[in-house]
Design an enzyme around this catalytic site. Structure first.
Site, PDB file in Angstrom:
ATOM      1  N   HIS A   1     -11.466  21.804  52.149  1.00  0.00           N
ATOM      2  CA  HIS A   1     -10.231  22.466  52.613  1.00  0.00           C
ATOM      3  C   HIS A   1      -9.490  23.222  51.511  1.00  0.00           C
ATOM      4  CE1 HIS A   1      -7.906  18.479  51.657  1.00  0.00           C
ATOM      5  NE2 HIS A   1      -7.974  19.256  50.593  1.00  0.00           N
TER       6      HIS A   1
ATOM      7  N   HIS B   1      -0.722  17.067  51.283  1.00  0.00           N
ATOM      8  CA  HIS B   1      -0.672  17.084  49.820  1.00  0.00           C
ATOM      9  C   HIS B   1       0.787  17.125  49.357  1.00  0.00           C
ATOM     10  CE1 HIS B   1      -4.623  18.656  50.946  1.00  0.00           C
ATOM     11  NE2 HIS B   1      -5.074  18.312  49.758  1.00  0.00           N
TER      12      HIS B   1
ATOM     13  N   HIS C   1     -14.294  16.942  43.341  1.00  0.00           N
ATOM     14  CA  HIS C   1     -13.380  17.754  42.529  1.00  0.00           C
ATOM     15  C   HIS C   1     -12.334  16.867  41.874  1.00  0.00           C
ATOM     16  CE1 HIS C   1     -11.261  17.753  46.443  1.00  0.00           C
ATOM     17  NE2 HIS C   1     -10.214  18.410  45.973  1.00  0.00           N
TER      18      HIS C   1
ATOM     19  N   GLU D   1     -11.007  12.256  48.820  1.00  0.00           N
ATOM     20  CA  GLU D   1     -10.745  12.883  50.132  1.00  0.00           C
ATOM     21  C   GLU D   1     -11.923  12.673  51.094  1.00  0.00           C
ATOM     22  OE1 GLU D   1      -7.688  16.527  48.915  1.00  0.00           O
ATOM     23  OE2 GLU D   1      -9.778  17.022  49.230  1.00  0.00           O
TER      24      GLU D   1
HETATM   25  C1  DHB Z   1      -8.001  22.413  45.170  1.00  0.00           C
HETATM   26  C2  DHB Z   1      -8.701  21.599  46.059  1.00  0.00           C
HETATM   27  C3  DHB Z   1      -8.014  20.754  46.927  1.00  0.00           C
HETATM   28  O1  DHB Z   1      -8.616  19.881  47.790  1.00  0.00           O
HETATM   29  C4  DHB Z   1      -6.645  20.765  46.959  1.00  0.00           C
HETATM   30  O2  DHB Z   1      -6.030  20.007  47.865  1.00  0.00           O
HETATM   31  C5  DHB Z   1      -5.925  21.563  46.056  1.00  0.00           C
HETATM   32  C6  DHB Z   1      -6.622  22.401  45.178  1.00  0.00           C
HETATM   33  C7  DHB Z   1      -8.729  23.328  44.249  1.00  0.00           C
HETATM   34  O3  DHB Z   1      -9.958  23.292  44.160  1.00  0.00           O
HETATM   35  O4  DHB Z   1      -8.088  24.142  43.572  1.00  0.00           O
HETATM   36 FE    FE Z   2      -7.074  18.499  48.886  1.00  0.00          FE
END
Ligand code: DHB
Ligand code: FE
Length: 280
Positions: free
Chosen positions: A12, A59, A193, A240
């Protein structure tokens, strides 16, 4: 009767939303991401749902440190999109499905999951970016959406096993709804991530692809993976991915794979995407 035939899984990343909104989707960097969703957009047209149960995380836009519900179901009629600091995304607001949502609330709470119910809430990129990826830029989203927020931002987070079991309970709830509805359930967020600290930028393609394999083939075993393994192997925001287990839990044990896509990178994130179908 209401029926879940399909589930959709997708990352997302907020920058994906910005790329769409700013018309950058044909730039080489972003085209590689969006190409993985061309099939999916057509597939959604051919398999239009009556309602989507969309599992996502906020978030710190609607919820914050003042209020941290582990699982929060959107039972309202209408969910505006959040202004995440640079203005609202130019996407339609989300229309809910209070009738099915309140049935799910009754069923799932009696089944042992003490959900928080939200008659009013705003939804952020965690929910709107998956809609944009699957539906493009319509005037209105093609069907009502029931948001199911999961806290994966502030510890303690729910276990993969609890998420998977909640998915099983949602399936029982939908199966017992007296109304003819084609319901899709979506699990969103991930894949690997990490956005901060010394390991910022971490991506683990091997682990991600194993996660995709196991989500398809052995979800109950995958649900046993501890939150520490997500953080260690897939980064702090890789947690997540437990949300995908809710959607998978609502499916049959045996499923057919309709579509699979994996790409690195999009912003700081590995993008993963699946469409699964129950066999019957
Ligand atoms: C990014 C990814 C995310 O899931 C998020 O909530 C905020 C930023 C990113 O890759 O920059
Ligand atoms: Fe996220």
């Amino acid at each position: 009767m209401a029926k879940i035939k399909h589930s959709v899984y997708t990352s997302h990343v907020p920058a994906i939303g910005a790329a769409i909104d700013l018309g950058k989707d044909q730039e080489p960097y972003w085209k590689k991401v969006f190409d993985g969703y061309e099939f999916s957009k057509q597939w959604e047209k051919d398999n239009k749902p009556d309602v989507i149960i969309l599992v996502y995380n906020d978030h710190a836009n609607n919820f914050g440190l003042n209020l941290i519900p582990t699982f929060a179901l959107g039972t309202g009629e209408h969910f505006p999109t959040s202004d995440e600091g640079w203005g609202k995304r130019p996407v339609p607001d989300v229309v809910g499905h209070p009738e099915l949502a309140s049935h799910i609330a009754h069923s799932v709470i009696q089944d042992g999951f003490d959900l928080t119910l939200c008659n009013e809430m705003e939804v952020d990129h965690g929910l709107t970016v998956p809609l944009s990826l699957m539906f493009g830029q319509p005037e209105e989203w093609p069907c009502p959406v029931i948001p199911l927020h999961v806290n994966v931002v502030q510890y303690p987070v729910p276990s993969g096993k609890r998420c998977y079991e909640l998915g099983r309970a949602i399936r029982r709830a939908v199966d017992s709804f007296d109304g003819d509805l084609n319901v899709q359930i979506w699990g969103t967020g991930g894949m690997s991530h990490q956005l901060q600290g010394p390991r910022a930028g971490l991506i683990n393609a091997e682990w991600d692809n194993k996660f995709l394999d196991r989500l398809i083939e052995e979800p109950a075993e995958l649900a046993e993976v501890s939150h520490i393994e997500y953080v260690r192997e897939a980064g702090s925001e890789g947690i997540e991915l437990v949300m995908w287990l809710i959607a998978r839990g609502a499916m049959d044990a045996d499923v057919d794979l309709i579509h699979r896509f994996y790409h690195v990178p999009a912003s700081n994130t590995a993008v993963g995407h699946l469409i699964l179908e129950n066999k019957d």
